[in-house]
Design an enzyme around this catalytic site. Structure first.
Site, PDB file in Angstrom:
ATOM      1  N   LYS A 106       0.862  -1.190   0.000  1.00 53.66           N
ATOM      2  CA  LYS A 106       0.000   0.000   0.000  1.00 53.66           C
ATOM      3  C   LYS A 106       0.888   1.226   0.000  1.00 53.66           C
ATOM      4  O   LYS A 106       2.022   1.184   0.490  1.00 53.66           O
ATOM      5  CB  LYS A 106      -0.879   0.015   1.256  1.00 53.66           C
ATOM      6  N   GLY A 217     -20.753   5.917   2.666  1.00 53.45           N
ATOM      7  CA  GLY A 217     -19.612   6.295   1.814  1.00 53.45           C
ATOM      8  C   GLY A 217     -20.043   6.235   0.366  1.00 53.45           C
ATOM      9  O   GLY A 217     -20.504   5.185  -0.082  1.00 53.45           O
ATOM     10  N   GLY A 219     -18.147   7.171  -2.507  1.00 54.66           N
ATOM     11  CA  GLY A 219     -17.056   7.325  -3.477  1.00 54.66           C
ATOM     12  C   GLY A 219     -17.258   6.325  -4.603  1.00 54.66           C
ATOM     13  O   GLY A 219     -18.382   5.868  -4.843  1.00 54.66           O
ATOM     14  N   ASN A 220     -16.155   5.946  -5.261  1.00 54.68           N
ATOM     15  CA  ASN A 220     -16.284   5.033  -6.409  1.00 54.68           C
ATOM     16  C   ASN A 220     -17.016   3.740  -6.053  1.00 54.68           C
ATOM     17  O   ASN A 220     -18.004   3.386  -6.695  1.00 54.68           O
ATOM     18  CB  ASN A 220     -14.891   4.728  -6.990  1.00 54.68           C
ATOM     19  N   GLY A 222     -18.943   2.965  -3.436  1.00 56.15           N
ATOM     20  CA  GLY A 222     -20.324   3.201  -3.007  1.00 56.15           C
ATOM     21  C   GLY A 222     -21.238   3.508  -4.187  1.00 56.15           C
ATOM     22  O   GLY A 222     -22.356   2.980  -4.284  1.00 56.15           O
TER      23      GLY A 222
HETATM   24  N1  GLU Z   1      -7.164  -0.228  -3.564  1.00 55.61           N
HETATM   25  C1  GLU Z   1      -7.891  -1.437  -3.820  1.00 55.61           C
HETATM   26  C2  GLU Z   1      -7.952  -2.306  -2.573  1.00 55.61           C
HETATM   27  O1  GLU Z   1      -7.797  -1.837  -1.485  1.00 55.61           O
HETATM   28  C3  GLU Z   1      -7.371  -2.161  -5.047  1.00 55.61           C
HETATM   29  C4  GLU Z   1      -5.955  -2.585  -5.010  1.00 55.61           C
HETATM   30  C5  GLU Z   1      -5.417  -3.086  -6.338  1.00 55.61           C
HETATM   31  O2  GLU Z   1      -6.155  -3.217  -7.291  1.00 55.61           O
HETATM   32  O3  GLU Z   1      -4.221  -3.338  -6.351  1.00 55.61           O
HETATM   33  O4  GLU Z   1      -8.227  -3.477  -2.643  1.00 55.61           O
END
Ligand code: GLU
Length: 416
Positions: A106, A217, A219-220, A222
């Site tokens: 992350k 929420g 966002g995308n 939701g």
């Molecule tokens: N940000 C998204 C998650 O938390 C997708 C992560 C990704 O596709 O690598 O699962």
């Protein structure tokens, strides 16, 4: 991110509990309790007023025994190194639960994109990649969007990466625009995965899938879940929704398509015609069949867990339920579909995007959606088996599956 809550302590507590049940030795447990690699970046960016502002960001690679690190990059004012560590840990578990050949990672930048111009966001995205480029690649670490980042930001990031490396590397990050190697179905994937597990949970619990639902929420994830819920389940009524600015209710049903258009135009769901305004957090306490927490960590806590009335809680957000709340919901017979599975549709289609990128051959949306359905349904069955076999609640069952798979890979490599 609020008060004394620390997401990473929560993630470590979950790993420790799973490791104890699995009987992992101390070395294996210690290895899984910490990220393998952490990078911190300090990035000067020239703002529109001509002055340079210095931003701080991170990329954390949690465990690469099963494959390269994978996970989003957040742009958020409340970001901390511990939040990113926790999210990276949950990504590693998530890819393992889905049995994808990936690890977890992350990234995040402490910034408030809501107060920044598009040019400033682009400069920051490019600065982040200049700092992180040596540690990224389809075989090392593959970012994607997360909170307040999107395919346009991925396009700028990929362009910066390809400018540095002087080659085409579409597999370096995912959820790109389709014109630049993005996959069909990726934008809907997190929400679609969530609705698929709701479908399976309804079958298992004997709940009517065409009942009421609420979304915390907008966002995308939701927004997409509001549109897909009834389409996939053959019915269902959205009665309440909220975003950071407020909540809305209409017991007769909110029209998801009109609500998404309104949100995109006004930047909030508040004031949606025909709805009644309600406190933001009361959306979590609606008397509905399905509740989708789709905002941030620590939304369902010991304070509001006694008031949750949904039959099924489908966690589209990462880490929305605190461990204390988990225990309360379990005691009250509320079926929580944990984030490790409920929010895994996004990373699953990201993996499909990587496969398509490495072959330079692209699938249509129907194929992507079909493969996603297969993967998610199979993972839900594995979760049910773990719940029955180990007699534990769904989150612990998912953590057990993920930790066992990671630990096995670490041991096969001879690390522990
Ligand atoms: N940000 C998204 C998650 O938390 C997708 C992560 C990704 O596709 O690598 O699962």
């Amino acid at each position: 991110m609020s008060g004394s809550y620390n997401s990473f302590s929560v993630a470590q507590q979950q790993i420790r509990e799973a490791a104890a049940i699995l009987g992992l030795d101390d070395a294996a447990t210690q290895l899984l309790l910490w990220p393998q690699r952490e990078f911190q970046f300090t990035m000067p960016v020239r703002m529109d007023n001509g002055q340079v502002k210095v931003f701080h960001g991170y990329r954390i690679q949690y465990n690469s025994a099963r494959g390269p690190a994978k996970g989003g990059i957040r742009f958020h004012p409340g970001e901390t190194v511990d939040t990113i560590r926790a999210l990276a840990c949950w990504m590693a578990c998530k890819t393992a639960v889905l049995d994808l050949p990936l690890g977890g990672g992350k990234g995040g930048v402490i910034c408030d994109p809501k107060t920044m111009s598009a040019r400033e966001i682009e400069s920051l995205a490019r600065a982040y990649i200049r700092a992180a480029a040596p540690y990224l690649g389809h075989d090392k670490d593959i970012p994607a969007p997360d909170m307040y980042t999107n395919p346009q930001i991925m396009a700028w990031m990929m362009d910066e990466y390809e400018t540095i490396t002087q080659g085409h590397h579409p597999g370096v990050l995912t959820d790109k625009p389709t014109q630049m190697g993005g996959s069909e179905g990726r934008r809907d994937a997190t929400a679609r995965g969530g609705v698929i597990v709701v479908r399976e949970a309804c079958k298992w619990l004997g709940v009517d899938p065409t009942g009421t639902f609420a979304i915390q929420g907008f966002g995308n994830a939701g927004q997409r879940v509001s549109l897909l819920h009834s389409r996939i389940l053959g019915g269902g009524k959205l009665v309440a929704a909220c975003d950071s600015r407020g909540g809305i209710l209409n017991p007769d049903g909110l029209n998801p398509k009109e609500l998404v258009t309104y949100k995109l135009k006004k930047g909030t769901v508040s004031g949606f015609p025909g709805s009644q305004s309600i406190p933001r957090d009361s959306v979590l306490e609606m008397d509905v069949d399905v509740l989708y927490p789709a905002a941030m960590e620590n939304a369902i806590t010991e304070d509001n867990a006694p008031n949750i009335r949904a039959k099924i809680v489908c966690e589209l957000a990462n880490g929305p339920t605190s461990p204390e709340a988990d225990a309360i919901l379990q005691k009250r017979g509320i079926h929580v579909i944990p984030d490790l599975l409920a929010s895994a549709g996004g990373v699953t289609v990201s993996y499909f995007e990587m496969v398509q990128n490495s072959n330079s051959f692209f699938w249509d949306e129907k194929t992507v959606n079909g493969l996603l359905d297969e993967k998610i349904t199979k993972a839900y069955r594995t979760l049910q088996e773990a719940i029955r076999e180990k007699m534990v609640h769904p989150r612990l069952a998912a953590t057990l599956v993920g930790v066992a798979r990671m630990a096995e890979a670490c041991s096969l490599r001879g690390w522990v």
